[in-house]
Design an enzyme around this catalytic site. Structure first.
Site, short mmCIF file in Angstrom:
data_model
loop_
_atom_site.label_atom_id
_atom_site.label_comp_id
_atom_site.label_asym_id
_atom_site.label_seq_id
_atom_site.Cartn_x
_atom_site.Cartn_y
_atom_site.Cartn_z
N THR A 179 0.72 -1.24 0.00
CA THR A 179 0.00 0.00 0.00
C THR A 179 0.80 1.38 0.00
O THR A 179 1.97 1.28 -0.29
CB THR A 179 -0.79 0.07 1.37
OG1 THR A 179 -0.96 -1.14 1.96
CG2 THR A 179 -2.03 0.81 1.10
N GLY A 228 0.33 21.38 16.90
CA GLY A 228 0.98 20.88 15.69
C GLY A 228 0.94 19.37 15.58
O GLY A 228 -0.12 18.75 15.61
#
Length: 511
Positions: free
Chosen positions: A334, A417
């Protein structure tokens, strides 16, 4: 019982509650408080930034995900920067500035869900931006840490005689007040077209950007269903990509393979397992997360077997040196604000300029400070998150909501963040595994593995930090607090319980 706002500055929280008292709903109040935070916490957010929201309208337990993040200008692409020898997007260059999305989102959400109208929501911020507000201790701390990020016109608008503002100084942003007056009268076009847009374009293109009037005019908020994940019977709703909410789900799925409830909540074992889970979840995020129009790895990140295989890589006695190397086989195929009103409309909203003071670039006339969200793009050729014109980058900001037995029970968010998914997992675990109330869950000490280090807040016992070092972690005690969080717990009786992180200057206020 009638309404509550929890956010990171008391003036924004009280303003939101004032809007509720005047008959506004949670959306009116959330926009009022959020826009004001651009003045109250200028390093954290502003009208040149982006926002995401989860909204549960009154009378329903349904939740809508609102994506107010901007896109890269048509003229920006990764090849351009690679040709200049760049391996990452420079934080302080117009290349890092995507088209600001927050204003369009506020206008769109006000029209769709607001009660009083956009002008009433913006009025408090207009007044305070003209008059100014005092700088509190946490904002003064942020100024001292990050004022050198400001450049050019931004230094004129946000500094005092070229120096950082200190506690008790007053910051006013009259140029932004004028912008908000125009938006009040004319809507989004006052920001994305005409003189205000021209002022922004001049600043960005003078510094080497390739932004155009067409880029700004094309800014549009989008809506989607939230992603639903489960942890020990509780449903955690997160914003879909390009937000990183799936990272919180993956991290909790990894942690569910360990008996956290049997561990000391502030001990070595939990901090170690959480750090290792974070490394693996964030590595997966960096591989796959991108603009939803181009992302193909979402099902892989959601799959239970992915978390199971990643959990099996964690050594309970030793810190991994590289999550990327360790997890290669698994992947081979993937600022936050929440408001609840008397009708139980629930808004979970996060609004940011990314790094402290964003790109450091501001427009000359109106003083609009720009985010640097384009730094979330990859420059690697063929990467799902590769920078391209019209594309949204990976975003760190993620609002959240908890649903228990189908009922929305807690909007919450964790600023900070990169820490945010780890913060969501920590808050969920604090409450679910250890039975902490919302305030205790936010107060509790934090640790975070980032950049090759394990940051351990001073709230941990020294012997815990020493033991983590013995496991191979490069332990560091951060100067800056790790994140900041807000939450509102909605009791079955309808009573609202607010919590506000002491790492910020804010509070939870209700009536």
């Amino acid at each position: 019982m009638n309404g509550l706002c929890a956010t990171s500055h008391p003036l924004a929280a009280s303003t939101a509650v004032d809007v509720l008292r005047r008959g506004g709903n949670a959306m009116d109040a959330a926009i009022a408080g959020a826009v004001l935070l651009g003045l109250c916490e200028p390093a954290m957010t502003g009208i040149g930034g982006d926002c995401f929201a989860l909204v549960s309208p009154a009378g329903t337990e349904d939740v809508v995900a609102v994506n107010g993040s901007g896109r890269a200008p048509a003229g920006h692409n990764a090849a351009l920067l690679r040709d200049e020898g760049k391996s990452t997007v420079p934080l302080d260059h117009p290349y890092a500035v995507t088209v600001p999305g927050a204003i369009d989102a506020f206008c769109t959400m006000s029209e769709r869900w607001g009660k009083l109208g956009l002008a009433d929501s913006l009025a408090p911020a207009i007044r305070y931006m003209d008059e100014g507000v005092p700088i509190p201790p946490r904002v003064a701390f942020d100024y001292a840490q990050a004022h050198e990020n400001l450049q050019g016109a931004a230094r004129h608008h946000f500094l005092k005689d070229g120096k950082p503002l200190k506690t008790g100084d007053i910051l006013a942003l009259p140029g932004q007040a004028e912008v908000l007056r125009r938006i009040s009268k004319h809507g989004r076009s006052a920001f994305y077209e005409g003189e205000v847009a021209e002022d922004m374009l001049a600043a960005l293109n003078a510094g080497g950007g390739r932004h155009t009037t067409e880029d700004f005019a094309a800014a549009r908020t989008t809506f989607a269903d939230p992603l639903a994940g489960h942890y020990k019977g509780r449903e955690l709703l997160e914003h879909p990509p390009n937000g990183q909410g799936i990272t919180a789900h993956l991290m909790l799925n990894i942690l569910s393979h360990f008996d956290l409830a049997a561990m000391d909540p502030f001990g070595v074992e939990r901090a170690h397992v959480e750090a290792e889970a974070a490394k693996l979840a964030y590595d997966a995020r960096n591989r796959f997360l991108s603009d939803p129009d181009t992302m193909t790895g979402l099902a892989h990140l959601q799959a239970p077997e992915t978390a199971e295989r990643l959990a099996a890589l964690i050594d309970p006695n030793r810190a991994m040196a590289s999550a990327t190397t360790v997890s290669e086989a698994v992947h081979k195929d993937t600022i936050y604000l929440t408001v609840v009103d008397r009708d139980r409309m629930v808004v979970s909203l996060i609004y940011s300029v990314f790094h402290s003071f964003g790109s450091g670039i501001a427009s000359e006339k109106f003083g609009i400070l720009f985010q640097n969200r384009g730094a979330g793009f990859s420059l690697a050729e063929g990467h799902a998150n590769e920078m391209a014109g019209g594309k949204r980058p990976l975003h760190t900001i993620i609002p959240a909501m908890v649903r228990d037995e189908g009922r929305v029970t807690m909007p919450f968010g964790v600023m900070g963040g990169q820490y945010q998914p780890n913060g969501h997992a920590r808050v969920m675990s604090n409450m679910t595994d250890y039975g902490m109330d919302p305030q205790a869950a936010l107060d509790a000490p934090r640790s975070f593995a980032e950049g090759g280090k394990l940051m351990v807040e001073r709230g941990y016992a020294p012997e815990v930090a020493a033991a983590l070092a013995e496991k191979g972690h490069a332990v560091d005690t951060p100067v800056t607090p790790i994140g900041g969080a807000q939450a509102i717990l909605i009791h079955p009786s309808g009573v609202l319980e607010g919590a506000s992180d002491p790492r910020k200057d804010g509070c939870a206020i209700g009536y």
